[in-house]
Each structure stands twice: as C-alpha cells, then as structure tokens.
Design a protein around this motif. Structure first.
Motif, mmCIF file in Angstrom:
data_model
loop_
_atom_site.group_PDB
_atom_site.id
_atom_site.type_symbol
_atom_site.label_atom_id
_atom_site.label_comp_id
_atom_site.label_asym_id
_atom_site.label_seq_id
_atom_site.Cartn_x
_atom_site.Cartn_y
_atom_site.Cartn_z
ATOM 1 N N PHE A 43 0.678 -1.205 -0.048
ATOM 2 C CA PHE A 43 -0.142 0.001 -0.081
ATOM 3 C C PHE A 43 0.852 1.411 0.069
ATOM 4 O O PHE A 43 1.837 1.266 0.657
ATOM 5 N N VAL A 44 0.431 2.260 -0.813
ATOM 6 C CA VAL A 44 1.011 3.564 -0.841
ATOM 7 C C VAL A 44 0.359 4.622 -0.160
ATOM 8 O O VAL A 44 0.742 5.395 0.537
ATOM 9 N N ALA A 45 -0.957 4.948 -0.773
ATOM 10 C CA ALA A 45 -1.698 5.937 -0.386
ATOM 11 C C ALA A 45 -3.245 5.625 -0.828
ATOM 12 O O ALA A 45 -3.676 4.775 -1.760
ATOM 13 N N HIS A 46 -4.134 6.162 0.027
ATOM 14 C CA HIS A 46 -5.594 5.840 -0.350
ATOM 15 C C HIS A 46 -6.220 7.504 -0.106
ATOM 16 O O HIS A 46 -5.735 8.365 0.584
ATOM 17 N N ILE A 47 -7.213 7.644 -0.910
ATOM 18 C CA ILE A 47 -8.064 8.992 -0.752
ATOM 19 C C ILE A 47 -9.612 8.280 -0.772
ATOM 20 O O ILE A 47 -10.032 7.594 -1.620
ATOM 21 N N ILE A 48 -10.478 8.941 0.064
ATOM 22 C CA ILE A 48 -11.640 8.904 -0.028
ATOM 23 C C ILE A 48 -12.211 9.800 -1.107
ATOM 24 O O ILE A 48 -12.152 10.931 -1.226
#
Length: 119
Positions: free
Chosen positions: A47-52
């Motif tokens: 995992f690197v990054a996540h955005i809602i």
C-alpha cells in the motif's frame, strides 16, 4: 465495468519528482475510495496511499508520508500521485485501484506504470 489506466511513470534521478495519473472510465464512476499500490521486483505489493472519493480524506504508508501526495479530480474521474524527493527504494510498478465500499476490497485495478529512481 470500470477500467483504470495509469500514466506518468518513468526514469528519474534520486531527489526528483514524478506525478502519476489514473483515469477511470466505463460505468458511472463513484467509488468509495481510490488507492495507489506498488510492487518492486521480488517483493510483495504494498500500500502507498488512499483517498476517499467523497470528502478527500487521505492516508499514506509511513515510507512515503511527507514525500507523496494523493489527490483527485472528481470531474475527470482521475486520481493523482505526486511523488517528490524520490529515492531508489521507490522503484516499483505502481498500480491504482478502486474500492467501491468501506467494507469491500479493491475491486478494480489498473495495468501499472513503471517508476525507476536512479541513484
């Protein structure tokens, strides 16, 4: 069906920057969130990054926090990953993925884009 297409990868020197894009097409696109992952040779995908998608709340892996920024353009159905202060250990194939609900996994994946950071 949703199609995700990444772009923006390439070769960059350590300390440099790249911006990855992931464009979604297909059915009406309204995911719960979008994520970036990466996989280096001989290693597991991480995992690197996540955005809602609605609201824009973000989350980052410790290894990239402060150097990478995830953002989105809802009108363009596109998510971005701005990568600054790149290090050789950031070298990997980067994938974007779409998550349709809070309790679901990432259902749709792009084909990946190669990022290579030279020392």
């Amino acid at each position: 069906q949703v199609q995700l297409v990444e772009s923006g990868g390439g070769l960059v020197q350590a300390g440099g920057s790249l911006r990855l894009s992931c464009a979604a097409s297909g059915r009406t696109f309204s995911p719960y969130g979008m994520g970036w992952f990466r996989q280096a040779p001989g290693k597991e995908r991480e995992f690197v990054a996540h955005i809602i998608w609605s609201g824009g709340s973000t989350d980052y892996a410790d290894s990239v926090r402060g150097r990478f920024t995830i953002s989105k353009d809802n009108a363009k159905n596109t998510v971005y990953l701005q990568m600054n202060s790149l290090k050789p250990e950031d070298t990997a194939v980067y994938y974007c993925a779409a998550r349709l609900a809070l309790m679901s996994g990432y259902k749709y994946w792009g084909q990946g884009t190669q990022v290579t950071v030279s020392s």
